[in-house]
Design a protein around this motif. Structure first.
Motif, PDB file in Angstrom:
ATOM      1  N   SER A 183       0.847  -1.192   0.000  1.00 30.31           N
ATOM      2  CA  SER A 183       0.000   0.000   0.000  1.00 30.31           C
ATOM      3  C   SER A 183       0.884   1.245   0.000  1.00 30.31           C
ATOM      4  CB  SER A 183      -0.897   0.018   1.240  1.00 30.31           C
ATOM      5  OG  SER A 183      -0.098   0.141   2.408  1.00 30.31           O
ATOM      6  N   ARG A 185       0.905   3.388   2.314  1.00 26.42           N
ATOM      7  CA  ARG A 185       1.467   3.508   3.670  1.00 26.42           C
ATOM      8  C   ARG A 185       2.740   2.676   3.791  1.00 26.42           C
ATOM      9  NH1 ARG A 185      -1.911   2.341   9.278  1.00 26.42           N
ATOM     10  NH2 ARG A 185      -0.197   2.884  10.729  1.00 26.42           N
ATOM     11  N   ASP A 186       2.727   1.455   3.257  1.00 26.96           N
ATOM     12  CA  ASP A 186       3.937   0.637   3.255  1.00 26.96           C
ATOM     13  C   ASP A 186       5.065   1.336   2.500  1.00 26.96           C
ATOM     14  OD1 ASP A 186       2.594  -1.365   4.607  1.00 26.96           O
ATOM     15  OD2 ASP A 186       2.156  -2.524   2.783  1.00 26.96           O
ATOM     16  N   ALA A 189       6.820   4.022   4.348  1.00 26.55           N
ATOM     17  CA  ALA A 189       7.619   3.527   5.481  1.00 26.55           C
ATOM     18  C   ALA A 189       9.009   3.073   5.026  1.00 26.55           C
ATOM     19  CB  ALA A 189       6.889   2.373   6.166  1.00 26.55           C
ATOM     20  N   ALA A 211      -2.327   9.591   0.597  1.00 32.20           N
ATOM     21  CA  ALA A 211      -1.531   9.116   1.723  1.00 32.20           C
ATOM     22  C   ALA A 211      -0.924  10.316   2.456  1.00 32.20           C
ATOM     23  CB  ALA A 211      -0.427   8.177   1.238  1.00 32.20           C
ATOM     24  N   LYS A 212      -0.266  10.030   3.564  1.00 32.33           N
ATOM     25  CA  LYS A 212       0.326  11.094   4.372  1.00 32.33           C
ATOM     26  C   LYS A 212       1.746  10.721   4.724  1.00 32.33           C
ATOM     27  CE  LYS A 212      -0.640  13.988   8.408  1.00 32.33           C
ATOM     28  NZ  LYS A 212      -1.576  14.228   9.547  1.00 32.33           N
ATOM     29  N   PRO A 214       5.096  10.433   6.866  1.00 35.56           N
ATOM     30  CA  PRO A 214       5.346  10.337   8.314  1.00 35.56           C
ATOM     31  C   PRO A 214       5.828  11.664   8.871  1.00 35.56           C
ATOM     32  CG  PRO A 214       6.367   8.509   7.120  1.00 35.56           C
ATOM     33  CD  PRO A 214       5.909   9.492   6.089  1.00 35.56           C
TER      34      PRO A 214
END
Length: 309
Positions: A183, A185-186, A189, A211-212, A214
């Motif tokens: 995703s 988010r993954d 990261a 998405a956002k 971090p």
């Protein structure tokens, strides 16, 4: 058939003296020495067997034979000179001098030039150094492929600019890194690779895919696109780059887009020319070809139109 006519060098020398009434002025006009003009006229008189100039302390005058010679040869010599000038201009028109952003030239344009040369074998391309802050006044360049550095940047008035490619950015990584990503988010990261001149590209991409980033995120910075791409190829992390720069890598599978989606930077690369540039067949043919190549790269991009902003 033996050649009985004088050489063009001799005729040019004679006609220049006839026009100016002076060996010195004729030499200045022809960009040679006065002695060279004098020798050429002497050879002419020797070949014809008559004097064409009457020399005196007060200057130089045409003899009757000189007046007759001038009447007969002045227009034909002028016509030959004009023909030579026009043919040289026509030859120059098929030489195209380009100044191209280095990264786009290496990664996008160069791989396509074989196709251009196959379609237009009569056009010789010459590349000039690219200057980031070029004022587009250089006489040694016919066309530029230049970067619009800011979305609201205005091109100089003397420049006509057409958008080509480079607005779209995508997130790419090696296949090995992509196996860890399911995703957006993954993806965020992972170690992020950043173009140090445009760190905001990551924010643009994250917003476009919903998405956002971090909080307090940091990435490894690269000032050259080629180094940024090479870092992604080697598995250092995920890079956000212009899609046109990684077309070959995506096609070969060397890089992949683990999360679909693109964002627009509002910048990109533009084909630029001086508005004052006259008819230039090589410019027109290259412009049409490179626009077609750009349409293949970004088929869904906004219509390519003449842009001033």
């Amino acid at each position: 058939m033996p050649i009985r006519s004088p050489s063009l060098v001799e005729l040019h020398a004679f006609l220049a003296v006839a026009r100016t009434g002076s060996f010195r002025k004729a030499a200045d006009e022809l960009f040679v020495t006065q002695a060279a003009v004098s020798r050429a006229v002497a050879r002419l008189e020797q070949e014809l067997g008559v004097d064409v100039l009457a020399r005196s302390g007060s200057g130089v005058e045409l003899t009757a034979a000189g007046r007759e010679l001038r009447r007969r040869v002045e227009k034909p010599v002028a016509a030959l000179e004009e023909a030579a000038v026009q043919l040289r201009r026509r030859s120059d028109r098929m030489r195209l001098r380009l100044s191209v952003v280095t990264s786009l030239g290496n990664l996008w344009l160069m791989p396509r030039l074989e196709d251009f040369h196959a379609r237009h074998p009569g056009i010789a391309l010459e590349f000039r150094p690219y200057r980031r802050d070029d004022d587009f006044l250089r006489e040694d360049v016919d066309l530029w492929i230049a970067l619009k550095q800011k979305p609201r940047q205005q091109w100089p008035r003397q420049v006509a600019a057409d958008y080509l490619v480079g607005r779209e950015i995508v997130a790419v990584c090696s296949p090995a890194v992509a196996r860890r990503i399911r995703s957006a988010r993954d993806l965020l990261a992972q170690p992020l690779l950043v173009h140090s001149m445009y760190p905001e590209n990551w924010s643009l991409w994250a917003e476009a895919v919903g998405a956002k980033l971090p909080a307090g995120w940091e990435g490894s910075g690269f000032d050259l696109v080629i180094n940024l791409i090479e870092a992604a190829r080697s598995g250092m992390g995920v890079a956000v780059v212009q899609k046109c720069m990684v077309e070959a890598d995506l096609a070969s599978g060397r890089l992949v887009m683990p999360v679909p989606g693109t964002a627009s930077t509002g910048r990109g690369y533009y084909l630029c020319r001086r508005r004052a540039l006259g008819a230039h067949p090589a410019v027109e043919q290259f412009s049409a070809w490179v626009a077609a190549q750009a349409a293949l790269s970004e088929p869904a991009s906004p219509a390519r139109r003449r842009a001033t902003g």
